[in-house]
Design a protein around this motif. Sequence first.
Motif, PDB file in Angstrom:
ATOM      1  N   VAL A 106       0.862  -1.178   0.000  1.00  0.00           N
ATOM      2  CA  VAL A 106       0.000   0.000   0.000  1.00  0.00           C
ATOM      3  C   VAL A 106       0.898   1.227   0.000  1.00  0.00           C
ATOM      4  O   VAL A 106       1.792   1.348   0.849  1.00  0.00           O
ATOM      5  N   PHE A 107       0.679   2.127  -0.965  1.00  0.00           N
ATOM      6  CA  PHE A 107       1.427   3.377  -1.045  1.00  0.00           C
ATOM      7  C   PHE A 107       0.534   4.487  -0.507  1.00  0.00           C
ATOM      8  O   PHE A 107      -0.550   4.738  -1.036  1.00  0.00           O
ATOM      9  N   ASP A 108       0.989   5.164   0.550  1.00  0.00           N
ATOM     10  CA  ASP A 108       0.122   6.088   1.273  1.00  0.00           C
ATOM     11  C   ASP A 108       0.796   7.435   1.531  1.00  0.00           C
ATOM     12  O   ASP A 108       1.740   7.524   2.322  1.00  0.00           O
ATOM     13  N   PRO A 109       0.319   8.509   0.882  1.00  0.00           N
ATOM     14  CA  PRO A 109       0.865   9.841   1.153  1.00  0.00           C
ATOM     15  C   PRO A 109       0.071  10.612   2.194  1.00  0.00           C
ATOM     16  O   PRO A 109       0.346  11.787   2.432  1.00  0.00           O
ATOM     17  N   ILE A 110      -0.923   9.983   2.808  1.00  0.00           N
ATOM     18  CA  ILE A 110      -1.867  10.710   3.655  1.00  0.00           C
ATOM     19  C   ILE A 110      -1.472  10.665   5.125  1.00  0.00           C
ATOM     20  O   ILE A 110      -1.458  11.671   5.815  1.00  0.00           O
ATOM     21  N   GLY A 111      -1.169   9.481   5.644  1.00  0.00           N
ATOM     22  CA  GLY A 111      -0.660   9.386   7.006  1.00  0.00           C
ATOM     23  C   GLY A 111      -1.684   9.033   8.047  1.00  0.00           C
ATOM     24  O   GLY A 111      -2.262   7.949   8.043  1.00  0.00           O
ATOM     25  N   CYS A 127       3.616  -4.809   2.689  1.00  0.00           N
ATOM     26  CA  CYS A 127       4.337  -3.626   3.152  1.00  0.00           C
ATOM     27  C   CYS A 127       3.528  -2.352   2.962  1.00  0.00           C
ATOM     28  O   CYS A 127       2.989  -2.099   1.877  1.00  0.00           O
ATOM     29  N   LEU A 128       3.435  -1.553   4.008  1.00  0.00           N
ATOM     30  CA  LEU A 128       2.850  -0.220   3.949  1.00  0.00           C
ATOM     31  C   LEU A 128       3.983   0.775   3.728  1.00  0.00           C
ATOM     32  O   LEU A 128       4.915   0.862   4.535  1.00  0.00           O
ATOM     33  N   ILE A 129       3.914   1.507   2.624  1.00  0.00           N
ATOM     34  CA  ILE A 129       4.945   2.481   2.269  1.00  0.00           C
ATOM     35  C   ILE A 129       4.347   3.876   2.416  1.00  0.00           C
ATOM     36  O   ILE A 129       3.569   4.323   1.574  1.00  0.00           O
ATOM     37  N   ASN A 130       4.680   4.552   3.502  1.00  0.00           N
ATOM     38  CA  ASN A 130       4.176   5.903   3.744  1.00  0.00           C
ATOM     39  C   ASN A 130       5.168   6.906   3.170  1.00  0.00           C
ATOM     40  O   ASN A 130       6.364   6.826   3.441  1.00  0.00           O
ATOM     41  N   GLY A 136      -1.448  14.552   8.618  1.00  0.00           N
ATOM     42  CA  GLY A 136      -0.675  14.479   9.850  1.00  0.00           C
ATOM     43  C   GLY A 136       0.151  13.199   9.905  1.00  0.00           C
ATOM     44  O   GLY A 136      -0.079  12.260   9.142  1.00  0.00           O
ATOM     45  N   PRO A 137       1.127  13.136  10.823  1.00  0.00           N
ATOM     46  CA  PRO A 137       2.007  11.978  10.911  1.00  0.00           C
ATOM     47  C   PRO A 137       1.252  10.700  11.268  1.00  0.00           C
ATOM     48  O   PRO A 137       0.277  10.728  12.027  1.00  0.00           O
ATOM     49  N   ALA A 138       1.704   9.592  10.722  1.00  0.00           N
ATOM     50  CA  ALA A 138       1.166   8.287  11.105  1.00  0.00           C
ATOM     51  C   ALA A 138       1.523   8.026  12.564  1.00  0.00           C
ATOM     52  O   ALA A 138       2.519   8.541  13.077  1.00  0.00           O
ATOM     53  N   PRO A 139       0.717   7.222  13.268  1.00  0.00           N
ATOM     54  CA  PRO A 139       1.014   6.950  14.679  1.00  0.00           C
ATOM     55  C   PRO A 139       2.284   6.125  14.850  1.00  0.00           C
ATOM     56  O   PRO A 139       2.788   5.537  13.890  1.00  0.00           O
TER      57      PRO A 139
END
Length: 219
Positions: A106-111, A127-130, A136-139
């Motif tokens: 998963v490609f995630d620019p949101i967070g 794999c989660l690719i931030n 806002g920042p991911a936890p």
Amino acid sequence: MLVPVPDGLSFEEAACLAVAGLTAGGLARVWPLKGREAVVWGAAGAVGRMLVAILAGQQVKVIGIASGKRVDAVRAAGAAHVIDRAVEGVREAVHAYIGGRGVAAVFDPIGASTYETSLQLLAPRGCLINYGELAGPAPAINLHQLFSRSLFVTKYNGMHWVEGVSEFPALISEGLTLAAKSPAIISEIAGRFALDQIVDAYRKLESDPHGKVLVLPGV
């Protein structure tokens, strides 16, 4: 650092695509995905469209997430399936499309607001690719949360996926060439401003426009 603009692509279009080509080209290197499935959040944005097109060209089955009329652009960029997050629950829609087994990446620019859902979309060893924090920042990572499916989470740093500045022109050039062949990748232009309108340009950026904001010295 100069890159020629391919025939069929305007200077303004190339300006909209250069950073997207560099970023998406690096992101596509992070996880082995050929013949597998991946989710791309923000798939209608400049990086999102470029990433969809690059992955599709690498025989990846891309599930793009966008909203409203922008879903058409994601489909045209090469997504195998597009989810309109404004009318569908993303987790349920992805699982329904792939039979509930999860995706490889998963490609995630949101967070912050998408982190939990992104984890739920992954198959075992996925794999989660931030690569952004639009919400806002991911936890902080809870390792126990990753245990049941041996999941991976990474924070993308482009400088560790590109072999130095010398590689920038090639990645940008590849992105521009791809866009010249597939115009659906090209972002909309939300506004054009002269140098003495730079404050207005920043205000336009702060309004979260759907498209690129250009500052043109010659205007």
